[in-house]
Design a protein around this motif. Structure first.
Motif, short mmCIF file in Angstrom:
data_model
loop_
_atom_site.label_atom_id
_atom_site.label_comp_id
_atom_site.label_asym_id
_atom_site.label_seq_id
_atom_site.Cartn_x
_atom_site.Cartn_y
_atom_site.Cartn_z
N GLN A 199 3.65 20.64 -24.47
CA GLN A 199 5.08 21.29 -24.40
C GLN A 199 4.97 22.52 -24.83
O GLN A 199 4.04 22.70 -26.03
CB GLN A 199 6.06 20.34 -25.14
CG GLN A 199 6.47 18.98 -24.71
CD GLN A 199 7.52 18.31 -25.36
OE1 GLN A 199 7.66 18.32 -26.55
NE2 GLN A 199 8.29 17.57 -24.59
N LEU A 200 5.60 23.24 -24.17
CA LEU A 200 5.44 24.83 -24.59
C LEU A 200 6.83 25.37 -25.03
O LEU A 200 7.94 25.10 -24.10
CB LEU A 200 4.67 25.78 -23.37
CG LEU A 200 3.45 25.51 -23.03
CD1 LEU A 200 3.06 26.14 -21.87
CD2 LEU A 200 2.59 25.60 -24.16
N GLN A 201 7.22 25.93 -25.98
CA GLN A 201 8.27 26.44 -26.57
C GLN A 201 8.39 28.00 -26.56
O GLN A 201 7.83 28.56 -27.59
CB GLN A 201 8.75 25.95 -27.51
CG GLN A 201 10.28 26.11 -28.07
CD GLN A 201 11.28 25.74 -27.35
OE1 GLN A 201 11.27 24.53 -26.64
NE2 GLN A 201 12.39 26.59 -26.85
N ALA A 202 9.24 28.67 -25.87
CA ALA A 202 9.14 30.29 -25.84
C ALA A 202 10.10 30.59 -26.53
O ALA A 202 11.44 30.10 -26.38
CB ALA A 202 9.04 31.00 -24.53
N SER A 203 10.04 31.82 -27.17
CA SER A 203 11.21 32.50 -27.76
C SER A 203 10.96 33.83 -27.85
O SER A 203 9.70 34.50 -27.69
CB SER A 203 11.28 32.05 -29.20
OG SER A 203 10.07 32.14 -29.77
N GLY A 204 11.82 34.66 -28.24
CA GLY A 204 11.79 36.40 -28.44
C GLY A 204 12.26 37.06 -27.46
O GLY A 204 12.28 38.17 -27.61
N GLY A 205 12.84 36.55 -26.25
CA GLY A 205 13.22 37.60 -25.28
C GLY A 205 14.87 38.05 -25.92
O GLY A 205 15.29 37.79 -26.91
N GLY A 206 15.30 39.10 -24.97
CA GLY A 206 16.58 39.93 -25.46
C GLY A 206 16.54 41.11 -24.54
O GLY A 206 15.88 41.24 -23.77
N CYS B 190 5.13 31.71 -27.99
CA CYS B 190 5.04 30.54 -27.54
C CYS B 190 4.44 29.43 -28.32
O CYS B 190 3.22 29.82 -28.75
CB CYS B 190 4.62 30.50 -26.45
SG CYS B 190 4.28 29.11 -25.20
N ALA B 191 5.06 28.36 -28.70
CA ALA B 191 4.50 27.30 -29.48
C ALA B 191 4.15 26.33 -28.61
O ALA B 191 5.07 25.73 -27.76
CB ALA B 191 5.46 27.05 -30.27
N ALA B 192 2.76 25.82 -28.70
CA ALA B 192 2.44 24.78 -27.94
C ALA B 192 2.11 23.34 -28.73
O ALA B 192 1.71 23.66 -29.98
CB ALA B 192 1.08 24.88 -27.10
N SER B 193 2.49 22.48 -28.26
CA SER B 193 2.47 21.06 -29.02
C SER B 193 1.61 20.00 -27.80
O SER B 193 1.87 20.01 -26.73
CB SER B 193 3.40 20.36 -29.46
OG SER B 193 4.57 20.16 -28.29
N TYR C 139 7.66 33.44 -18.85
CA TYR C 139 7.21 32.18 -18.85
C TYR C 139 5.83 31.80 -19.59
O TYR C 139 4.87 32.58 -19.11
CB TYR C 139 7.10 31.52 -17.53
CG TYR C 139 8.42 31.21 -16.79
CD1 TYR C 139 8.91 32.38 -15.90
CD2 TYR C 139 9.25 30.21 -17.23
CE1 TYR C 139 10.03 32.17 -15.23
CE2 TYR C 139 10.42 29.99 -16.31
CZ TYR C 139 10.72 31.27 -15.41
OH TYR C 139 11.91 30.82 -14.58
N CYS C 140 5.64 31.16 -20.73
CA CYS C 140 4.59 30.74 -21.33
C CYS C 140 3.92 29.71 -20.39
O CYS C 140 4.43 28.78 -20.00
CB CYS C 140 4.82 30.28 -22.71
SG CYS C 140 3.15 29.82 -23.43
N ASN C 141 2.53 29.86 -20.21
CA ASN C 141 1.51 28.92 -19.38
C ASN C 141 0.39 28.56 -20.30
O ASN C 141 -0.08 29.28 -20.92
CB ASN C 141 1.35 29.74 -18.32
CG ASN C 141 0.40 29.13 -17.47
OD1 ASN C 141 -1.04 29.03 -17.40
ND2 ASN C 141 1.08 28.03 -16.42
N LEU C 142 0.24 27.33 -20.12
CA LEU C 142 -1.11 26.75 -20.62
C LEU C 142 -1.84 26.10 -19.46
O LEU C 142 -1.25 25.16 -18.72
CB LEU C 142 -1.01 25.59 -21.73
CG LEU C 142 -2.34 25.18 -22.16
CD1 LEU C 142 -2.07 24.84 -23.74
CD2 LEU C 142 -2.84 24.05 -21.33
N ASP C 143 -3.17 26.71 -19.02
CA ASP C 143 -3.98 26.26 -17.86
C ASP C 143 -5.02 25.49 -18.32
O ASP C 143 -5.99 26.14 -18.81
CB ASP C 143 -4.25 27.39 -17.04
CG ASP C 143 -4.88 26.93 -15.76
OD1 ASP C 143 -5.33 27.94 -15.00
OD2 ASP C 143 -4.88 25.75 -15.48
N ALA C 144 -5.10 24.18 -18.09
CA ALA C 144 -6.40 23.43 -18.43
C ALA C 144 -6.81 22.55 -17.21
O ALA C 144 -7.58 21.84 -17.40
CB ALA C 144 -5.94 22.06 -19.38
N THR C 145 -6.63 23.46 -16.23
CA THR C 145 -6.91 22.65 -14.75
C THR C 145 -8.35 22.55 -14.77
O THR C 145 -9.01 21.95 -14.11
CB THR C 145 -6.30 23.53 -13.58
OG1 THR C 145 -6.53 24.74 -13.55
CG2 THR C 145 -4.86 23.10 -13.76
#
Length: 116
Positions: free
Chosen positions: A2-9, A21-24, A92-98
């Motif tokens: 799961q990815l949680q992004a923050s900081g926009g404005g 972006c925090a990844a879990s 958008y935050c992305n994690l690519d492990a393909t």
């Protein structure tokens, strides 16, 4: 994962913002993490990626944006300086492990609005 992004404005042109972006879940240091953005009416596009300390930037963001990663905390950040109205988009935050058969994941998106 799961990815949680923050900081926009909202920021004026020439200003700065920092996205985080925090990844879990099952995260490995060689997974490719990055940021993409989608402006209204446009396709989603690459902003920057980072893996094993190697970074890659879109031409439009080189010299203005800096991506960084903390593998111990499973976070990826994007420091955006000298923002332009053209940078307005949902990021958008992305994690690519393909490459390792584990799929790709997206965060929920955070809106960045740059006023002229």
């Amino acid at each position: 994962v799961q990815l949680q992004a923050s900081g926009g404005g909202l920021v004026q042109a020439g200003g700065s913002l920092r996205l985080s972006c925090a990844a879990s879940g099952s995260i490995f240091k060689f997974d490719i993490m990055g940021w993409y953005r989608q402006a209204p009416g446009k396709r989603r596009e690459l902003v920057a990626t980072i893996t094993n300390g190697n970074t890659n930037y879109a031409d439009s963001t080189k010299g203005r944006f800096t991506i960084s990663r903390d593998n111990a905390k499973n976070t990826v950040s994007l420091q955006m300086n000298n923002l332009e109205p053209e940078d307005t988009a949902v990021y958008y935050c992305n994690l690519d492990a393909t490459p390792w058969g584990r799929g790709a994941y997206w965060g929920q998106g955070t809106l960045v609005t740059v006023s002229s």
